[in-house]
Write a protein that holds these residues in place. Sequence first.
Motif, PDB file in Angstrom:
ATOM      1  N   ALA A  29      16.304  26.174   6.228  1.00 45.49           N
ATOM      2  CA  ALA A  29      16.791  26.864   7.431  1.00 45.49           C
ATOM      3  C   ALA A  29      15.646  27.647   8.069  1.00 45.49           C
ATOM      4  N   SER A  30      14.790  28.282   7.230  1.00 45.63           N
ATOM      5  CA  SER A  30      13.632  29.013   7.761  1.00 45.63           C
ATOM      6  C   SER A  30      12.649  28.051   8.418  1.00 45.63           C
ATOM      7  N   ILE A  31      12.385  26.931   7.764  1.00 42.14           N
ATOM      8  CA  ILE A  31      11.454  25.941   8.334  1.00 42.14           C
ATOM      9  C   ILE A  31      11.991  25.430   9.674  1.00 42.14           C
ATOM     10  N   ASP A  32      13.295  25.166   9.748  1.00 44.93           N
ATOM     11  CA  ASP A  32      13.876  24.666  11.002  1.00 44.93           C
ATOM     12  C   ASP A  32      13.757  25.707  12.123  1.00 44.93           C
ATOM     13  N   ASN A  33      13.962  26.990  11.785  1.00 42.64           N
ATOM     14  CA  ASN A  33      13.792  28.038  12.799  1.00 42.64           C
ATOM     15  C   ASN A  33      12.338  28.105  13.266  1.00 42.64           C
ATOM     16  N   ILE A  34      11.427  28.033  12.312  1.00 45.85           N
ATOM     17  CA  ILE A  34       9.995  28.095  12.644  1.00 45.85           C
ATOM     18  C   ILE A  34       9.601  26.910  13.519  1.00 45.85           C
ATOM     19  N   ASP A  35      10.107  25.721  13.187  1.00 47.73           N
ATOM     20  CA  ASP A  35       9.762  24.538  13.980  1.00 47.73           C
ATOM     21  C   ASP A  35      10.291  24.650  15.402  1.00 47.73           C
ATOM     22  N   ALA A  36      11.485  25.205  15.562  1.00 46.88           N
ATOM     23  CA  ALA A  36      12.028  25.398  16.915  1.00 46.88           C
ATOM     24  C   ALA A  36      11.139  26.369  17.690  1.00 46.88           C
ATOM     25  N   ALA A  37      10.675  27.437  17.015  1.00 47.38           N
ATOM     26  CA  ALA A  37       9.771  28.396  17.661  1.00 47.38           C
ATOM     27  C   ALA A  37       8.475  27.706  18.066  1.00 47.38           C
ATOM     28  N   LEU A  38       7.907  26.909  17.162  1.00 48.98           N
ATOM     29  CA  LEU A  38       6.643  26.218  17.450  1.00 48.98           C
ATOM     30  C   LEU A  38       6.788  25.300  18.674  1.00 48.98           C
ATOM     31  N   ILE A  39       7.885  24.533  18.715  1.00 45.17           N
ATOM     32  CA  ILE A  39       8.092  23.602  19.841  1.00 45.17           C
ATOM     33  C   ILE A  39       8.173  24.371  21.165  1.00 45.17           C
ATOM     34  N   HIS A  40       8.883  25.506  21.155  1.00 40.95           N
ATOM     35  CA  HIS A  40       9.027  26.252  22.411  1.00 40.95           C
ATOM     36  C   HIS A  40       7.729  26.940  22.818  1.00 40.95           C
ATOM     37  N   ILE A  41       6.969  27.426  21.851  1.00 33.84           N
ATOM     38  CA  ILE A  41       5.682  28.055  22.188  1.00 33.84           C
ATOM     39  C   ILE A  41       4.708  26.985  22.695  1.00 33.84           C
ATOM     40  N   LEU A  42       4.743  25.805  22.056  1.00 42.39           N
ATOM     41  CA  LEU A  42       3.880  24.709  22.528  1.00 42.39           C
ATOM     42  C   LEU A  42       4.259  24.296  23.951  1.00 42.39           C
ATOM     43  N   ALA A  43       5.563  24.234  24.231  1.00 40.39           N
ATOM     44  CA  ALA A  43       6.008  23.870  25.584  1.00 40.39           C
ATOM     45  C   ALA A  43       5.439  24.857  26.605  1.00 40.39           C
ATOM     46  N   GLU A  44       5.444  26.138  26.246  1.00 42.91           N
ATOM     47  CA  GLU A  44       4.906  27.158  27.153  1.00 42.91           C
ATOM     48  C   GLU A  44       3.389  26.998  27.300  1.00 42.91           C
ATOM     49  N   ARG A  45       2.703  26.687  26.194  1.00 43.49           N
ATOM     50  CA  ARG A  45       1.247  26.495  26.265  1.00 43.49           C
ATOM     51  C   ARG A  45       0.905  25.353  27.224  1.00 43.49           C
ATOM     52  N   PHE A  46       1.675  24.259  27.159  1.00 42.57           N
ATOM     53  CA  PHE A  46       1.396  23.126  28.044  1.00 42.57           C
ATOM     54  C   PHE A  46       1.762  23.448  29.498  1.00 42.57           C
ATOM     55  N   ARG A  47       2.751  24.324  29.704  1.00 50.30           N
ATOM     56  CA  ARG A  47       3.045  24.768  31.075  1.00 50.30           C
ATOM     57  C   ARG A  47       1.817  25.471  31.653  1.00 50.30           C
TER      58      ARG A  47
END
Lengths: 109, 109
Positions: free
Chosen positions: B27-45
């Motif tokens: 559950a912690s890994i899944d939360n972290i992965d969701a955070a990573l995907i959203h931060i990466l999306a912002e970086r590419f923006r």
Amino acid sequence: MLAGAAMTQDKPAPNAAADPVLAGYRASIDNIDAALIHILAERFRITQAVGAYKATHDLPASDPGREERQIARLRKLAEDAQLDPDFGEKFLRFIIDEVIRHHERAKAG
Amino acid sequence: MLAGAAMTQDKPAPNAAADPVLAGYRASIDNIDAALIHILAERFRITQAVGAYKATHDLPASDPGREERQIARLRKLAEDAQLDPDFGEKFLRFIIDEVIRHHERAKAG
């Protein structure tokens, strides 16, 4: 200043570092990268604990069903965040490859 | 419950999904992965905005000095977070490669 001395012609060379808008973007990118590194460090702390836990509790090292579910979930999250889902999947595989390397190193060490 | 019915022998087969400690880690890994995907999306923006800004302001597309500074900084941050600095550098190159792909796609499209 050497850079300034070189810019005494009528049209100075474009200098990315001196552009305040670009400097602002770069400051945001640097903050984001620091966040990514720290979140990744925490993710590897957890997978390290998972490896140790599996080893001491007689659980199988890999779980293909789990990986498939992770990929499907991240592709969906990527899509919602307007990130290329293929990149989301490639990113997860990049991380999982590193986790496997860690586990192999832990076994060898 | 089917899983319970299958566990009537003296030593049940280890079932990763049924282990509450492992489920917590996941559950912690899944939360972290969701955070990573959203931060990466912002970086590419942001890098997308940087690409557009450089194109309209006559600034060079690449800046090798900037990349070197980013790598040195991320290696240091990784070290402080007890993450392998080589992985920190590999991660940044992985992201930068994707940024370059985005810029090439934007030019072609």
